[in-house]
Design a protein around this motif. Structure first.
Motif, PDB file in Angstrom:
ATOM      1  N   ALA A 359       0.817  -1.222   0.000  1.00 50.07           N
ATOM      2  CA  ALA A 359       0.000   0.000   0.000  1.00 50.07           C
ATOM      3  C   ALA A 359       0.846   1.265   0.000  1.00 50.07           C
ATOM      4  CB  ALA A 359      -0.927   0.006   1.207  1.00 50.07           C
ATOM      5  N   LEU A 360       2.138   1.147   0.259  1.00 50.15           N
ATOM      6  CA  LEU A 360       3.013   2.331   0.296  1.00 50.15           C
ATOM      7  C   LEU A 360       3.302   2.804  -1.120  1.00 50.15           C
ATOM      8  CD1 LEU A 360       4.839   4.345   1.766  1.00 50.15           C
ATOM      9  CD2 LEU A 360       6.658   2.622   1.711  1.00 50.15           C
ATOM     10  N   LYS A 361       2.875   4.011  -1.446  1.00 50.31           N
ATOM     11  CA  LYS A 361       3.106   4.601  -2.759  1.00 50.31           C
ATOM     12  C   LYS A 361       3.973   5.846  -2.614  1.00 50.31           C
ATOM     13  CE  LYS A 361       0.326   1.658  -4.809  1.00 50.31           C
ATOM     14  NZ  LYS A 361       0.835   0.633  -5.759  1.00 50.31           N
ATOM     15  N   TYR A 362       4.829   6.081  -3.591  1.00 51.42           N
ATOM     16  CA  TYR A 362       5.693   7.263  -3.582  1.00 51.42           C
ATOM     17  C   TYR A 362       6.033   7.625  -5.018  1.00 51.42           C
ATOM     18  CZ  TYR A 362       8.951   3.340  -3.813  1.00 51.42           C
ATOM     19  OH  TYR A 362       9.572   2.170  -4.167  1.00 51.42           O
ATOM     20  N   ASN A 363       6.429   8.855  -5.219  1.00 50.75           N
ATOM     21  CA  ASN A 363       6.753   9.353  -6.550  1.00 50.75           C
ATOM     22  C   ASN A 363       8.251   9.301  -6.802  1.00 50.75           C
ATOM     23  OD1 ASN A 363       4.154  10.050  -7.609  1.00 50.75           O
ATOM     24  ND2 ASN A 363       4.091  11.771  -6.199  1.00 50.75           N
ATOM     25  N   PRO A 364       8.684   9.343  -8.069  1.00 47.35           N
ATOM     26  CA  PRO A 364      10.114   9.369  -8.385  1.00 47.35           C
ATOM     27  C   PRO A 364      10.822  10.530  -7.706  1.00 47.35           C
ATOM     28  CG  PRO A 364       8.821   8.954 -10.364  1.00 47.35           C
ATOM     29  CD  PRO A 364       7.839   9.278  -9.281  1.00 47.35           C
ATOM     30  N   THR A 365      12.120  10.347  -7.475  1.00 49.29           N
ATOM     31  CA  THR A 365      13.028  11.287  -6.785  1.00 49.29           C
ATOM     32  C   THR A 365      12.712  11.408  -5.304  1.00 49.29           C
ATOM     33  OG1 THR A 365      11.798  13.343  -7.204  1.00 49.29           O
ATOM     34  CG2 THR A 365      13.310  12.600  -8.928  1.00 49.29           C
ATOM     35  N   SER A 366      11.931  10.466  -4.756  1.00 50.44           N
ATOM     36  CA  SER A 366      11.695  10.478  -3.315  1.00 50.44           C
ATOM     37  C   SER A 366      12.981  10.111  -2.579  1.00 50.44           C
ATOM     38  CB  SER A 366      10.578   9.499  -2.942  1.00 50.44           C
ATOM     39  OG  SER A 366       9.338   9.921  -3.460  1.00 50.44           O
ATOM     40  N   VAL A 367      13.002  10.439  -1.289  1.00 48.55           N
ATOM     41  CA  VAL A 367      14.197  10.233  -0.475  1.00 48.55           C
ATOM     42  C   VAL A 367      13.839   9.400   0.745  1.00 48.55           C
ATOM     43  CG1 VAL A 367      15.957  11.379   0.930  1.00 48.55           C
ATOM     44  CG2 VAL A 367      15.274  12.370  -1.243  1.00 48.55           C
ATOM     45  N   LEU A 368      14.707   8.448   1.077  1.00 52.68           N
ATOM     46  CA  LEU A 368      14.549   7.598   2.253  1.00 52.68           C
ATOM     47  C   LEU A 368      15.714   7.861   3.200  1.00 52.68           C
ATOM     48  CD1 LEU A 368      12.618   5.217   3.210  1.00 52.68           C
ATOM     49  CD2 LEU A 368      14.435   3.683   2.451  1.00 52.68           C
ATOM     50  N   PHE A 369      15.421   8.114   4.471  1.00 54.35           N
ATOM     51  CA  PHE A 369      16.462   8.305   5.480  1.00 54.35           C
ATOM     52  C   PHE A 369      16.717   6.983   6.175  1.00 54.35           C
ATOM     53  CE2 PHE A 369      15.216  12.537   4.596  1.00 54.35           C
ATOM     54  CZ  PHE A 369      16.269  13.366   4.974  1.00 54.35           C
ATOM     55  N   ILE A 370      17.992   6.620   6.304  1.00 53.37           N
ATOM     56  CA  ILE A 370      18.376   5.307   6.825  1.00 53.37           C
ATOM     57  C   ILE A 370      19.291   5.476   8.033  1.00 53.37           C
ATOM     58  CG2 ILE A 370      19.579   3.149   6.309  1.00 53.37           C
ATOM     59  CD1 ILE A 370      18.742   3.440   3.425  1.00 53.37           C
ATOM     60  N   ASN A 371      19.034   4.649   9.038  1.00 55.42           N
ATOM     61  CA  ASN A 371      19.887   4.592  10.226  1.00 55.42           C
ATOM     62  C   ASN A 371      20.286   3.141  10.467  1.00 55.42           C
ATOM     63  OD1 ASN A 371      19.559   3.896  13.446  1.00 55.42           O
ATOM     64  ND2 ASN A 371      20.823   5.687  13.069  1.00 55.42           N
ATOM     65  N   VAL A 372      21.569   2.912  10.713  1.00 46.37           N
ATOM     66  CA  VAL A 372      22.070   1.579  11.045  1.00 46.37           C
ATOM     67  C   VAL A 372      22.673   1.656  12.445  1.00 46.37           C
ATOM     68  CG1 VAL A 372      23.606  -0.303  10.387  1.00 46.37           C
ATOM     69  CG2 VAL A 372      22.551   1.103   8.613  1.00 46.37           C
ATOM     70  N   PRO A 373      21.975   1.172  13.461  1.00 44.63           N
ATOM     71  CA  PRO A 373      22.447   1.328  14.844  1.00 44.63           C
ATOM     72  C   PRO A 373      23.829   0.760  15.107  1.00 44.63           C
ATOM     73  CG  PRO A 373      20.158   0.594  14.795  1.00 44.63           C
ATOM     74  CD  PRO A 373      20.667   0.509  13.388  1.00 44.63           C
ATOM     75  N   SER A 374      24.197  -0.302  14.396  1.00 44.39           N
ATOM     76  CA  SER A 374      25.516  -0.892  14.638  1.00 44.39           C
ATOM     77  C   SER A 374      26.651   0.032  14.209  1.00 44.39           C
ATOM     78  CB  SER A 374      25.637  -2.224  13.892  1.00 44.39           C
ATOM     79  OG  SER A 374      25.490  -2.030  12.487  1.00 44.39           O
ATOM     80  N   ILE A 375      26.358   1.005  13.353  1.00 45.26           N
ATOM     81  CA  ILE A 375      27.362   1.987  12.925  1.00 45.26           C
ATOM     82  C   ILE A 375      27.235   3.269  13.735  1.00 45.26           C
ATOM     83  CG2 ILE A 375      28.195   3.384  10.993  1.00 45.26           C
ATOM     84  CD1 ILE A 375      27.298   1.194   9.118  1.00 45.26           C
ATOM     85  N   SER A 376      26.023   3.779  13.852  1.00 46.37           N
ATOM     86  CA  SER A 376      25.760   4.976  14.649  1.00 46.37           C
ATOM     87  C   SER A 376      24.276   5.000  14.992  1.00 46.37           C
ATOM     88  CB  SER A 376      26.141   6.250  13.889  1.00 46.37           C
ATOM     89  OG  SER A 376      25.740   7.391  14.613  1.00 46.37           O
ATOM     90  N   LYS A 377      23.963   5.128  16.279  1.00 46.05           N
ATOM     91  CA  LYS A 377      22.572   5.118  16.703  1.00 46.05           C
ATOM     92  C   LYS A 377      21.861   6.439  16.422  1.00 46.05           C
ATOM     93  CE  LYS A 377      23.180   1.655  20.331  1.00 46.05           C
ATOM     94  NZ  LYS A 377      23.022   1.349  21.779  1.00 46.05           N
ATOM     95  N   LEU A 378      22.624   7.505  16.214  1.00 47.07           N
ATOM     96  CA  LEU A 378      22.016   8.818  16.028  1.00 47.07           C
ATOM     97  C   LEU A 378      22.043   9.304  14.586  1.00 47.07           C
ATOM     98  CD1 LEU A 378      23.329  10.768  19.164  1.00 47.07           C
ATOM     99  CD2 LEU A 378      21.068   9.771  18.814  1.00 47.07           C
ATOM    100  N   GLN A 379      22.996   8.837  13.796  1.00 46.84           N
ATOM    101  CA  GLN A 379      23.144   9.369  12.440  1.00 46.84           C
ATOM    102  C   GLN A 379      22.083   8.821  11.490  1.00 46.84           C
ATOM    103  OE1 GLN A 379      26.849   9.910  10.318  1.00 46.84           O
ATOM    104  NE2 GLN A 379      27.999   9.614  12.204  1.00 46.84           N
ATOM    105  N   TRP A 380      21.460   9.752  10.758  1.00 46.91           N
ATOM    106  CA  TRP A 380      20.514   9.416   9.687  1.00 46.91           C
ATOM    107  C   TRP A 380      21.029  10.021   8.399  1.00 46.91           C
ATOM    108  CZ3 TRP A 380      15.983   6.567  10.224  1.00 46.91           C
ATOM    109  CH2 TRP A 380      15.656   6.199  11.540  1.00 46.91           C
ATOM    110  N   HIS A 381      21.029   9.225   7.334  1.00 51.35           N
ATOM    111  CA  HIS A 381      21.540   9.693   6.049  1.00 51.35           C
ATOM    112  C   HIS A 381      20.463   9.535   4.976  1.00 51.35           C
ATOM    113  CE1 HIS A 381      25.858  10.142   7.146  1.00 51.35           C
ATOM    114  NE2 HIS A 381      25.478   9.323   8.121  1.00 51.35           N
ATOM    115  N   PRO A 382      20.271  10.573   4.156  1.00 55.89           N
ATOM    116  CA  PRO A 382      19.242  10.502   3.102  1.00 55.89           C
ATOM    117  C   PRO A 382      19.786   9.892   1.816  1.00 55.89           C
ATOM    118  CG  PRO A 382      20.147  12.717   3.199  1.00 55.89           C
ATOM    119  CD  PRO A 382      20.881  11.910   4.242  1.00 55.89           C
TER     120      PRO A 382
END
Length: 719
Positions: A359-382
């Motif tokens: 059901a999740l729909k999005y348009n082209p050029t959308s951005v996803l922010f990702i966090n990987v706790p094993s690398i950094s619990k606070l850093q989010w990268h788009p």
């Protein structure tokens, strides 16, 4: 095909009523309400506002036993913006409802404001700026100059040698104190707008055709101007206190007046954030920049302590909407996103594939922010989303270039033989444009450098889907991509999805790819293979889904309305039964800081309660989708941590078509001016993504007289 022709795979009812409703809402919000807010800001420094408008408003609102002195600011500054945000949700929901059934294919003969959207400034501190942006920027600077000069003129008229003598000060000292105060008042105008561009799920930005990622530069501009004004405000007062022997004022925390020490703490927090935004520091020490920006919490808390809750109403709506957005992001990021697979490219780039709700729909050029706790619990990268929600209904993909320290660590973790069968990750988003606009052009020229090709992958996949599902005229696509090494050419293999839940056909899509390898003079075939790894899902994995479900804009409108109403009720109760019996609206007895603290707590409680309730309600429907995805994953073959190499599938018809449409040029850079001059057509959309120098070169050409038929758009996701 005629402009505005609507094509649908089914036979939908007429959407003319929805179009008219959206046009009426936009006209009401942008011209009437927003125009009224602008008029209010223009009139604020004048004697007409101070001596006529403000006393009348306060006479009707400040006598209230429920809101007291802050009633006027709630009515004048907060209600209009909250109304815009609420109606913006309705506007976007209607647009989403229309897009679910129709697709508009335009030949671009009628283009409104096309000249104003062309680049006017290319090189300089502001970057690439269109005519519309430059016009509004000049108007905003004019507003600041008008406000400061009017404040000074009206303030200095009251300063005479006689009035200065009564306070045992010189005229210039009184004027210095007056000017310092006015600098702070003008800085508040910037602060009132500062948080709108960074609300990623904003319902206001799309009304103006903006996205949060494209609006980051406005946040940067406003931040620089605000800090210049606030710094001058603070320095001016320090000088004033020093020359008038009142240096002890620096540590004053008044109970019923402006708190100086709170203002100094807020200013120091702002300066720490401001220093780390210097481009060299931000690029080389991104973690320092990222962590320091959390000081915005300290800045806002002590700013409210400094000016008092009544005057803080000027910036309340922007900050209130930002807190709503931030809390929803917090709730979404609390869930772990299941990483299904990863594809590795020879140049240390890799594609991550997450399971997502259909059901999740999005348009082209959308951005996803990702966090990987094993690398950094606070850093989010788009990262740009490369998958298409129509072609790949069960997964969402991003491509990451191993350039920074965080991405290199992630690449090492994923590619390490000792890696377990799963990687813990969290996501926020995706965030993107409310509608696709590239279909309005006859042809598209996509110019990319390096990993800048990723947003174009999402555009091409959207066109592939449309060429399969709809019988409408699509723009001709020319992709010009530059890479450093021949191994980087594997990025082109990502244009086609690794697996698609929807069959697709490229025969109706006209596409030409011109790839340039700048540092290698011949191909290196031994490094042209892709490597993929699959991860084992767990039973409690939840697919990436919209935090507010399919009707996200309606739910967001409900959260905004209900949380603001709850805030008003809480403040009304506190004021009527706790503050008013002590103060009786005199503003001389009850503590300013305590009143501010109670307001901040009411805001946090209101937003947390309403947003949490809506998210929990939507979680029921998401639970059904979760069972479907788990069943699908359990029945899928080859699920595991197996690693294998995949050769280019030459027997695949779409892959053959893509290879036939690709020309590779070794040992040379693209002559962008020549290529663009050779492009023919009356309406050409030129999109540039990649290094700043390349985007500036394309923008410079598109702003010249040689490119009257070209419409430029820069895609940049840099912070």
């Amino acid at each position: 095909m005629d402009s505005g022709v609507v094509v649908s795979s089914s036979s939908p009812p007429s959407h003319e009523g929805i179009r008219k409703a959206r046009a009426a809402i936009r006209l009401l919000l942008v011209l009437v309400v927003f125009g009224g807010c602008v008029l209010l800001y223009v009139m604020m420094p004048t004697n007409t506002y101070k001596q006529i408008w403000q006393p009348r408003i306060r006479a009707k609102t400040n006598s209230s036993t429920y809101f007291g002195s802050q009633g006027a600011s709630l009515l004048v500054f907060t209600f209009p913006i909250m109304f815009i945000a609420l109606m913006g949700c309705v506007y976007l929901h209607l647009g989403k409802k229309m897009n679910d059934y129709t697709i508009s294919c335009s030949d671009g003969k009628t283009k409104r404001l096309s000249v104003w959207k062309q680049p006017m400034l290319v090189k300089g501190p502001l970057g690439i700026v269109s005519g519309i942006e430059l016009t509004f920027f000049i108007m905003f600077i004019a507003l600041l100059i008008w406000s400061f000069s009017t404040y000074l003129t009206n303030g200095f008229q009251k300063i005479t040698p006689q009035s200065a003598a009564k306070s045992h000060e010189k005229v210039w000292e009184v004027k210095l104190e007056s000017a310092s105060l006015r600098l702070g008042l003008v800085g508040n105008i910037c602060l009132a707008l500062l948080f709108f561009p960074v609300a990623r799920g904003s319902s206001i930005l799309p009304l103006f055709g903006l996205t949060s990622e494209a609006s980051i530069k406005y946040h940067i501009w406003l931040g620089h101007i605000a800090m210049v004004l606030f710094t001058a405000h603070g320095i001016g007062y320090i000088i004033y206190w020093a020359v008038t022997d009142q240096i002890s004022e620096m540590i004053k925390w008044a109970k019923n007046d402006v708190s100086n020490i709170a203002g100094e703490i807020a200013l120091l927090s702002g300066l720490a954030m401001w220093v780390t935004t210097i481009p060299r520091i931000r690029r080389k020490m991104f973690e320092l920049f990222f962590y320091t920006h959390y000081l915005y919490i300290l800045f806002m808390v002590f700013y409210i302590f400094h000016v008092g809750v009544s005057y803080a109403g000027l910036m309340l709506p922007g900050f209130f909407l930002f807190v709503v957005d931030r809390y929803l992001r917090f709730l979404q990021s609390g869930k772990r996103a299941p990483l299904v697979s990863a594809r590795f490219l020879p140049d240390e780039s890799f594609e991550l594939n997450f399971a997502k709700s259909p059901a999740l729909k999005y348009n082209p050029t959308s951005v996803l922010f990702i966090n990987v706790p094993s690398i950094s619990k606070l850093q989010w990268h788009p990262f740009t989303v490369t998958s298409n929600s129509n072609l790949e209904t069960d997964k969402i993909s991003v491509v990451i270039k191993g350039e920074g320290s965080w991405t290199r660590k992630l690449y090492q973790v994923l590619s390490s033989p000792s890696t377990s069968d799963r990687i813990e990750a969290a996501v926020e988003g995706p965030y993107g444009p409310a509608a696709t606009h590239f279909l309005r052009h006859d042809s598209l020229v996509l110019v990319s450098g390096g990993s800048g090709i990723t947003p174009f992958i999402s555009i091409i996949r959207e066109l592939i889907f449309m060429s399969t599902a709809y019988q409408c005229k699509l723009p001709k696509v020319t992709l010009i991509c530059a890479f450093k090494h021949s191994s980087d050419l594997t990025m082109l293999d990502l244009i086609l999805p690794m697996s698609s839940t929807t069959p697709y056909d490229m025969s109706n899509l006209q596409i030409q790819i011109e790839a340039y390898v700048t540092r290698d003079t011949q191909p290196k075939e031994d490094s042209m293979n892709l490597r993929a790894i699959w991860f084992k899902p767990l039973e409690n994995d939840e697919p990436v889904s919209a935090i507010l479900g399919a009707n996200q804009w309606l739910w967001l409108g409900l959260i905004i309305a209900s949380s603001f109403m709850m805030f008003l009720i809480l403040i009304g109760i506190i004021t009527r039964y706790y503050i008013y019996p002590i103060d009786h609206n005199s503003n001389k007895i009850f503590s300013f800081p305590l009143r501010a603290l109670l307001n901040m707590l009411a805001i946090c409680i209101s937003i947390a309660a309403t947003a949490s309730a809506v998210v929990l309600w939507n979680k029921r429907s998401n639970a059904k989708e979760l069972k479907q995805v788990q069943h699908m994953e359990a029945s899928s073959p080859s699920r595991g941590s197996e690693v294998y190499n995949t050769e280019r599938e030459l027997e695949s018809l779409p892959q053959q078509s893509l290879l036939q449409a690709t020309n590779v040029h070794y040992g040379q850079r693209p002559d962008l001016k020549r290529i663009l001059l050779e492009c023919k057509g009356s309406n050409i959309g030129v999109l540039a993504s990649g290094p700043k120098k390349m985007r500036h070169e394309v923008a410079t050409f598109c702003s010249s007289d040689l490119a009257e038929n070209m419409h430029f758009e820069s895609i940049s996701f840099s912070w």
